[in-house]
Design an enzyme around this catalytic site. Sequence first.
Site, PDB file in Angstrom:
ATOM      1  N   ARG A 114      -7.249 -21.712  -2.563  1.00 53.40           N
ATOM      2  CA  ARG A 114      -6.281 -20.994  -1.733  1.00 53.40           C
ATOM      3  C   ARG A 114      -4.990 -21.810  -1.683  1.00 53.40           C
ATOM      4  O   ARG A 114      -5.021 -22.979  -1.317  1.00 53.40           O
ATOM      5  CB  ARG A 114      -6.876 -20.850  -0.322  1.00 53.40           C
ATOM      6  CG  ARG A 114      -5.947 -20.307   0.726  1.00 53.40           C
ATOM      7  CD  ARG A 114      -6.653 -20.320   2.080  1.00 53.40           C
ATOM      8  NE  ARG A 114      -5.804 -19.780   3.135  1.00 53.40           N
ATOM      9  CZ  ARG A 114      -4.910 -20.494   3.828  1.00 53.40           C
ATOM     10  NH1 ARG A 114      -4.744 -21.790   3.576  1.00 53.40           N
ATOM     11  NH2 ARG A 114      -4.188 -19.919   4.762  1.00 53.40           N
ATOM     12  N   TYR A 119       0.822  -1.203   0.000  1.00 50.17           N
ATOM     13  CA  TYR A 119       0.000   0.000   0.000  1.00 50.17           C
ATOM     14  C   TYR A 119       0.856   1.253   0.000  1.00 50.17           C
ATOM     15  O   TYR A 119       2.080   1.177   0.147  1.00 50.17           O
ATOM     16  CB  TYR A 119      -0.957  -0.002   1.201  1.00 50.17           C
ATOM     17  CG  TYR A 119      -0.307   0.323   2.535  1.00 50.17           C
ATOM     18  CD1 TYR A 119       0.505  -0.592   3.184  1.00 50.17           C
ATOM     19  CD2 TYR A 119      -0.518   1.559   3.148  1.00 50.17           C
ATOM     20  CE1 TYR A 119       1.086  -0.288   4.413  1.00 50.17           C
ATOM     21  CE2 TYR A 119       0.058   1.870   4.380  1.00 50.17           C
ATOM     22  CZ  TYR A 119       0.854   0.947   5.003  1.00 50.17           C
ATOM     23  OH  TYR A 119       1.436   1.247   6.210  1.00 50.17           O
ATOM     24  N   LYS A 133       6.407  -1.806   1.891  1.00 48.70           N
ATOM     25  CA  LYS A 133       5.204  -1.256   2.540  1.00 48.70           C
ATOM     26  C   LYS A 133       4.075  -2.284   2.407  1.00 48.70           C
ATOM     27  O   LYS A 133       3.129  -2.142   1.623  1.00 48.70           O
ATOM     28  CB  LYS A 133       4.855   0.108   1.922  1.00 48.70           C
ATOM     29  CG  LYS A 133       4.108   1.003   2.895  1.00 48.70           C
ATOM     30  CD  LYS A 133       4.195   2.442   2.459  1.00 48.70           C
ATOM     31  CE  LYS A 133       3.154   3.333   3.103  1.00 48.70           C
ATOM     32  NZ  LYS A 133       3.096   3.349   4.551  1.00 48.70           N
ATOM     33  N   ARG A 140       8.169   4.287  -4.633  1.00 49.79           N
ATOM     34  CA  ARG A 140       8.184   3.350  -3.501  1.00 49.79           C
ATOM     35  C   ARG A 140       7.141   2.252  -3.722  1.00 49.79           C
ATOM     36  O   ARG A 140       7.392   1.083  -3.422  1.00 49.79           O
ATOM     37  CB  ARG A 140       7.924   4.110  -2.197  1.00 49.79           C
ATOM     38  CG  ARG A 140       8.140   3.245  -0.969  1.00 49.79           C
ATOM     39  CD  ARG A 140       8.124   4.045   0.307  1.00 49.79           C
ATOM     40  NE  ARG A 140       6.823   4.639   0.579  1.00 49.79           N
ATOM     41  CZ  ARG A 140       6.570   5.441   1.605  1.00 49.79           C
ATOM     42  NH1 ARG A 140       7.534   5.764   2.454  1.00 49.79           N
ATOM     43  NH2 ARG A 140       5.369   5.947   1.801  1.00 49.79           N
ATOM     44  N   HIS A 191      -0.646 -21.480  -0.655  1.00 55.87           N
ATOM     45  CA  HIS A 191       0.333 -20.588  -0.030  1.00 55.87           C
ATOM     46  C   HIS A 191       1.258 -19.977  -1.074  1.00 55.87           C
ATOM     47  O   HIS A 191       1.623 -18.814  -0.985  1.00 55.87           O
ATOM     48  CB  HIS A 191       1.123 -21.344   1.039  1.00 55.87           C
ATOM     49  CG  HIS A 191       0.301 -21.605   2.260  1.00 55.87           C
ATOM     50  ND1 HIS A 191      -0.551 -22.675   2.349  1.00 55.87           N
ATOM     51  CD2 HIS A 191       0.153 -20.901   3.401  1.00 55.87           C
ATOM     52  CE1 HIS A 191      -1.178 -22.623   3.520  1.00 55.87           C
ATOM     53  NE2 HIS A 191      -0.765 -21.562   4.174  1.00 55.87           N
ATOM     54  N   LEU A 207      11.082   1.406   7.044  1.00 55.25           N
ATOM     55  CA  LEU A 207      10.542   1.888   5.782  1.00 55.25           C
ATOM     56  C   LEU A 207      11.221   3.225   5.495  1.00 55.25           C
ATOM     57  O   LEU A 207      11.318   4.078   6.397  1.00 55.25           O
ATOM     58  CB  LEU A 207       9.026   2.108   5.880  1.00 55.25           C
ATOM     59  CG  LEU A 207       8.416   2.565   4.564  1.00 55.25           C
ATOM     60  CD1 LEU A 207       8.226   1.374   3.627  1.00 55.25           C
ATOM     61  CD2 LEU A 207       7.095   3.275   4.774  1.00 55.25           C
ATOM     62  N   GLU A 244      12.053   2.382  14.182  1.00 56.07           N
ATOM     63  CA  GLU A 244      11.131   3.432  13.715  1.00 56.07           C
ATOM     64  C   GLU A 244       9.820   3.288  14.465  1.00 56.07           C
ATOM     65  O   GLU A 244       9.662   2.384  15.290  1.00 56.07           O
ATOM     66  CB  GLU A 244      10.892   3.294  12.203  1.00 56.07           C
ATOM     67  CG  GLU A 244      10.256   1.949  11.837  1.00 56.07           C
ATOM     68  CD  GLU A 244      10.000   1.762  10.345  1.00 56.07           C
ATOM     69  OE1 GLU A 244       9.931   2.753   9.605  1.00 56.07           O
ATOM     70  OE2 GLU A 244       9.862   0.593   9.944  1.00 56.07           O
TER      71      GLU A 244
HETATM   72  N1  PLP Z   1       7.669   3.931   8.803  1.00 50.84           N
HETATM   73  C1  PLP Z   1       6.594   3.144   8.661  1.00 50.84           C
HETATM   74  C2  PLP Z   1       6.642   1.755   9.188  1.00 50.84           C
HETATM   75  C3  PLP Z   1       5.433   3.611   8.014  1.00 50.84           C
HETATM   76  O1  PLP Z   1       4.368   2.802   7.864  1.00 50.84           O
HETATM   77  C4  PLP Z   1       5.420   4.951   7.540  1.00 50.84           C
HETATM   78  C5  PLP Z   1       4.251   5.485   6.878  1.00 50.84           C
HETATM   79  O2  PLP Z   1       3.208   4.898   6.799  1.00 50.84           O
HETATM   80  C6  PLP Z   1       6.560   5.735   7.740  1.00 50.84           C
HETATM   81  C7  PLP Z   1       7.670   5.187   8.352  1.00 50.84           C
HETATM   82  C8  PLP Z   1       6.589   7.172   7.269  1.00 50.84           C
HETATM   83  O3  PLP Z   1       6.618   7.206   5.869  1.00 50.84           O
HETATM   84  P1  PLP Z   1       6.138   8.488   5.061  1.00 50.84           P
HETATM   85  O4  PLP Z   1       6.947   9.627   5.537  1.00 50.84           O
HETATM   86  O5  PLP Z   1       6.420   8.155   3.637  1.00 50.84           O
HETATM   87  O6  PLP Z   1       4.687   8.662   5.340  1.00 50.84           O
END
Ligand code: PLP
Length: 280
Positions: A99, A31, A146, A50, A101, A202, A178
């Site tokens: 279904r 997403y 993501k 991304r 895996h 991320l 994070e």
């Molecule tokens: N880290 C994670 C795990 C996230 O899910 C997000 C955003 O959803 C971020 C960091 C921040 O990313 P962005 O600045 O692109 O929104």
Amino acid sequence: MICFFDGKFLEVSEINLSPFDRGFLFADGVYESIRTYNGKLFRYEDHFNRLKRSLKEIKIDFENLNSLENIIYELIKKNEIKGEAIVYIQITRGSAIPRTHHFPTEQTSPTLFISVNELVENIKERENGVKVILQEDIRWIRCDIKSISLLPVVLANQKAKEENAVDAIFVRDGLITEGTHTNFFAVKDETVYTAPKSRMILEGITRKVVLEFCQKFKVDYREEFINKDDLKSFNEFFITSTTKEITPVITIDYWTINKGEIGKITKSLQSVFKKVAEDY
Ligand code: PLP
């Protein structure tokens, strides 16, 4: 509310999702979230790249991506969004019976879903700062993708909510990675620190923007992991994300930083961000 689903603009009530969709069964999808400033999608190119990367990493072929930007603007118009919009885009591997895996043997058609909402700005959080809590990072080790598989995030963010915090900051093997949906920054000796690009975080677009500001305005920065035990040697903290922008952190668990006063570097980065957003 009108959404974009399966190639069409539909009312939510008109959407038919198969229970065999692999997003529903396996969280087999990715997403993106993008917001607007002055009605324009902020750093669309970065979000788009991304998304493409996430799709590539999980081997979903999605060909019709080039029309995405136009579809999003159309959706914003159709929903008559007043003010700024927050856009959610999800692509799953699609639906297949039976279904299995492994990937379905026959080519599936990926499911694209887009929704838009009016964005509620968290001005108070940005002005006053927020509390975060520390939580063990029990996510997988491809946090650079993501993925829609967000159960550890749901649990950690719920825990934060129960403790009157706005986010949980993950700690893996003693190192700060994070937030559940934010990147984490700390400042010491006028130097900004954040976890390095790796499979453990991320690469946030807002993180990237902040590091660009640091470069432009000659603020020293280091992409290094911070040890949880060293947190108290830092004197400013903030989190970043598409919706949180740059939000100061004034409390971590039971520790109130600088008597709740927002740090100088955090404030100056916030004011640069504000200017960029206003002129976008
Ligand atoms: N880290 C994670 C795990 C996230 O899910 C997000 C955003 O959803 C971020 C960091 C921040 O990313 P962005 O600045 O692109 O929104």
